[in-house]
Design an enzyme around this catalytic site. Structure first.
Site, PDB file in Angstrom:
ATOM      1  N   CYS A  95      -6.110  -9.199-126.231  1.00 46.62           N
ATOM      2  CA  CYS A  95      -6.497 -10.486-126.812  1.00 46.62           C
ATOM      3  C   CYS A  95      -7.734 -11.115-126.170  1.00 46.62           C
ATOM      4  CB  CYS A  95      -5.348 -11.488-126.818  1.00 46.62           C
ATOM      5  SG  CYS A  95      -3.773 -10.865-126.300  1.00 46.62           S
ATOM      6  N   ARG A 126       0.206  -1.655-118.008  1.00 48.25           N
ATOM      7  CA  ARG A 126       1.054  -2.656-117.364  1.00 48.25           C
ATOM      8  C   ARG A 126       1.903  -1.936-116.333  1.00 48.25           C
ATOM      9  NH1 ARG A 126       3.067  -6.004-122.772  1.00 48.25           N
ATOM     10  NH2 ARG A 126       0.951  -6.523-123.441  1.00 48.25           N
ATOM     11  N   GLN A 134      -1.800   0.021-128.142  1.00 46.86           N
ATOM     12  CA  GLN A 134      -1.286  -0.858-129.195  1.00 46.86           C
ATOM     13  C   GLN A 134      -2.129  -0.707-130.450  1.00 46.86           C
ATOM     14  OE1 GLN A 134      -1.835  -4.656-127.168  1.00 46.86           O
ATOM     15  NE2 GLN A 134       0.366  -4.821-126.858  1.00 46.86           N
ATOM     16  N   ASP A 194      -3.297  -2.909-132.270  1.00 47.74           N
ATOM     17  CA  ASP A 194      -3.395  -4.349-132.097  1.00 47.74           C
ATOM     18  C   ASP A 194      -4.372  -4.961-133.085  1.00 47.74           C
ATOM     19  OD1 ASP A 194      -2.775  -6.689-130.859  1.00 47.74           O
ATOM     20  OD2 ASP A 194      -3.823  -6.268-128.983  1.00 47.74           O
ATOM     21  N   HIS A 222      -6.112  -9.168-133.962  1.00 46.69           N
ATOM     22  CA  HIS A 222      -6.052 -10.620-133.853  1.00 46.69           C
ATOM     23  C   HIS A 222      -6.757 -11.221-135.048  1.00 46.69           C
ATOM     24  CE1 HIS A 222      -5.343  -9.215-129.750  1.00 46.69           C
ATOM     25  NE2 HIS A 222      -4.479 -10.208-129.744  1.00 46.69           N
ATOM     26  N   LYS A 252       6.988 -16.660-132.670  1.00 42.96           N
ATOM     27  CA  LYS A 252       6.659 -15.285-133.032  1.00 42.96           C
ATOM     28  C   LYS A 252       7.713 -14.676-133.939  1.00 42.96           C
ATOM     29  CE  LYS A 252       8.451 -13.377-128.673  1.00 42.96           C
ATOM     30  NZ  LYS A 252       8.155 -12.605-127.471  1.00 42.96           N
ATOM     31  N   HIS A 310      -1.705 -13.042-133.247  1.00 42.11           N
ATOM     32  CA  HIS A 310      -1.618 -11.720-132.617  1.00 42.11           C
ATOM     33  C   HIS A 310      -0.684 -10.900-133.485  1.00 42.11           C
ATOM     34  CE1 HIS A 310      -2.703 -13.411-128.499  1.00 42.11           C
ATOM     35  NE2 HIS A 310      -2.398 -14.491-129.184  1.00 42.11           N
TER      36      HIS A 310
END
Length: 651
Positions: free
Chosen positions: A347, A376, A394, A396, A398, A480, A526
């Site tokens: 992000c 992580r 991911q 991912d 945004h 979320k 997200h």
RNA sequence: GCCGACGUAGCACAGCGGUAGUGCAGCGGUUUUGUAAACCGAAGGUCGGGAGUUCAAUCCUCUCCGUCGGCACCA
């Protein structure tokens, strides 16, 4: 409970049975009395009563008028009581065998039950066998369950007096209005809300103790670790056997096992928590990635690629350094140089792209996607095959948009997401809406939260989705939506997610110029469809037991010859398949066709094209599909046309 | 991170104080084979790393690493 107390003193009980029949009894009357009035058979089969939807003990006086149902072994409610009672029987067995062991709680859970014991020495697997044998004795003793209500202070004193500290703590923490009930079975008793079966014999013998595990008291890692024993319990042996069989089958499709057998990936000590993708595994990866890529490009996303390493200042600004710094990998290239962080999510990086140049309200929404590799440092105990790893990618994205665009963007996203899941073979998806956390840990005004939650709720409804709301479970920056898939062993995995964020644009100073020519903060959504590539491929492996649909299969066709007479023809077939874009392997080895079929079937090749002298002469191929021993003989051109159609990526 | 179990050949497993075995795979040879395992032969291991106990450790003890089952965690 309160309502029950108020009319417990009535002289008459008016009850309605499931068939609509209304009956009146003089009080006190129990479920058993009612069952007996209907018939001896029912009275014998009765396990509990269900009064206005609440399951209660069979021999407990019915404390209110209303709908009454007699629960028998056939009822759906029976399993829950059997499992809960099995937990009690286990606790009795444990305390009989291991005096000094403290009891805590023992609920029924999906497929069974557990009980947490306070004890210094952990149980061994040998102990399980002994406990199970003792449980069978207790069931055979057929001890009656009887309910007693105790005054609160006496109960606390009593349990403390016999050294049951955990029980005393439970009672102390119960609301003052709660009735303290104790259930006795033979000489043994336990604090419990109930309900229970009439006697331990009704538990039956269709149970099995499965495993010992550690578990924190009250689920808090700051507390003592208790010894938990898990068991499975069913209504009869047939159900138990079916469950155990299901577990065996599930084990066969474990992604770690299949990953090795099919040569998809491996992991090793020098890179804990990171995956070595082998040729075949990475082929699946690319097929999946390109599938998603096609979908999101069509849905108006741009695709970007951002760095792995960032100066720590970026994560300090985003807030992640303080919150999650312990779980980040930090890099100090040279002593005295600045500290970098390996990105744990994408992000902040995407905001940096958004922040390049001035954005107008006309530019919004901007949908920015990345197959972003993140690291992580997950706790060692959290790792699980490729499902939970330290390096993951991911899918991912945004979405930067105006507040008034949130609802439509969310709706579009749900449609996109569900389409992807459907095409990947998942129909059963649990959707959850995690709502605002407590006032002291959340950012933003109540109005903003109202709008955010309502927006997501409306979008979910517009998408025709059933969802469960989880109060207090949202992130500090916004609510979320979570999409959960269930794997072969019944574990659920959170995959897709959509999160509303009013916080990050503020912290990283993202803005656009509105119609009023002033700067405004965009809302950030997200979202990830698969969640993590690694995890999702793991789920796909288990879901399909390695038998991937043709478009995802790493090798789509194996061309196998019977004798070397067909070698030249096989090479020609291979070339033509490759030209058609089919992933093909050719097996010209000097082995029997049986041997080749077996070997390629074991590694789940979806199709084997068998070529002998006959096929070579006639220009045909004999197709054998995985899971069937039937053959289809086709002219080569037809076969290629067909497999091209059958291996098309879902559109 | 916490509790417990486990770590032996590429894989699946056996052994358990006197320096290791089985099956499959791999390798060499024979076999040209019609839809889920042809036959013969040779080879392959400092028993996860380190330390300790012992005349002697794969086996016992400690410790570290990793894996597995749970718990906790999951931006």
């Amino acid at each position: 409970m309160q309502a029950a107390a108020t009319n417990a003193s009535q002289k008459e009980r008016k009850l309605t049975l499931p068939d609509g029949k209304a009956l009146t009894f003089a009080t006190p009357v129990t479920g058993y009395d009612v069952a007996k009035s209907i018939g001896e058979g029912l009275a014998k089969a009765a396990l509990a009563a269900k009064l206005n939807g609440e399951v209660i003990d069979l021999h407990r006086p019915l404390f209110a008028d209303g709908a009454l149902e007699i629960v028998t072994r056939k009822s759906a409610d029976a399993l829950d009581i059997i499992r809960h009672d099995a937990a009690h029987v286990m606790a009795e067995a444990v305390q009989e065998l291991f005096p000094g062991t403290q009891v805590t709680i023992g609920p029924s859970i999906e497929n069974g039950f557990y009980y947490d014991f306070g004890r210094d020495t952990p149980f061994t697997t040998d102990d399980l066998a002994k406990i199970e044998a003792k449980m069978k004795e207790i069931v055979a003793r057929n001890e009656s369950f009887t309910r007693e209500e105790w005054p609160r202070d006496e109960a606390i004193q009593h349990f403390e007096g016999i050294g049951e500290r955990y029980k005393a703590e439970i009672i102390r923490d119960l609301p003052a209005t709660e009735t303290i009930s104790v259930y006795k079975q033979g000489k043994w008793y336990d604090l419990c809300r109930g309900p229970h079966l009439p006697a331990t014999g009704a538990v039956g013998t269709a149970f099995k103790l499965m495993k010992v595990a550690g578990a924190y008291w009250r689920g808090d890692s700051k507390n003592a670790m208790l010894q938990r024993i898990y068991g499975t319990a069913w209504r009869d042996q047939k159900e138990l056997d079916a469950h155990l069989h299901m577990l065996e089958e599930a084990e066969k499709r474990d992604h770690r096992k299949i990953g090795r057998e099919m040569d998809l990936f491996h992991m090793q000590e020098e890179a804990t928590g990171s995956v070595f993708w082998h040729d075949k595994g990475y082929t699946i990866w690319r097929a999946l990635e390109n599938f998603i890529r096609g979908r999101i490009h069509r849905a108006g996303y741009q695709e970007v690629k951002t760095p792995q390493l960032f100066d720590s200042s970026l994560f300090k600004a985003s807030g992640h350094w303080d919150l999650y710094g312990d779980n980040m990998f930090k890099v100090e290239a040279k002593a005295d140089e600045k500290v970098f962080g390996v990105k744990p999510m994408n992000c902040p990086a995407h905001v940096q792209i958004f922040n390049q140049g001035l954005k107008s309200y006309r530019d919004l929404p901007i949908r920015m996607a990345e197959f972003g590799c993140c690291h992580r440092n997950e706790p060692s105990g959290a790792m699980h095959g490729i499902m939970r790893v330290r390096q993951f990618t991911q899918d991912d994205a945004h979405i930067f948009c105006r507040a008034d665009q949130v609802e439509q963007e969310a709706l579009d996203y749900f449609k996109l997401q569900l389409g992807v899941y459907r095409d990947l073979g998942f129909d059963k998806i649990n959707v959850k809406l995690a709502l605002r956390p407590g006032p002291n840990v959340r950012l933003g005004s109540d109005e903003v939260w109202d709008r955010a939650e309502d927006g997501l709720r409306n979008s979910l409804r517009a998408a025709g989705l059933d969802f469960e709301e989880l109060p207090g479970e949202g992130a500090f920056y916004g609510p979320k939506v979570e999409f959960h898939l269930t794997d072969a062993i019944g574990r659920t995995w959170q995959c897709g997610t959509l999160q509303l964020d009013f916080n990050l644009p503020e912290r990283l100073d993202a803005s656009y110029i509105g119609e009023d020519s002033h700067r405004h903060r965009p809302v950030m959504l997200h979202r990830a469809i698969l969640g993590s590539m690694e995890r999702f491929i793991g789920i796909l492996i288990e879901h399909h037991a390695g038998k991937f649909p043709l478009w995802l299969a790493p090798v789509q066709v194996v061309v196998a010859t019977i004798t070397s007479d067909a070698d030249d023809y096989a090479k020609d077939v291979q070339k033509q398949l490759e030209k058609a874009g089919i992933r093909v392997k050719t097996d010209l080895r000097n082995e029997k066709i049986n041997y080749k079929i077996r070997e390629h079937s074991l590694v789940k090749a979806p199709q084997i094209w068998v070529l002998g002298k006959r096929e070579a002469e006639e220009g045909k191929v004999a197709i054998r599909r995985l899971g069937s021993d039937a053959q289809e003989v086709l002219a080569l051109a037809d076969a290629i046309r067909k497999i091209t159609e059958d291996s098309a990526v879902p559109q």
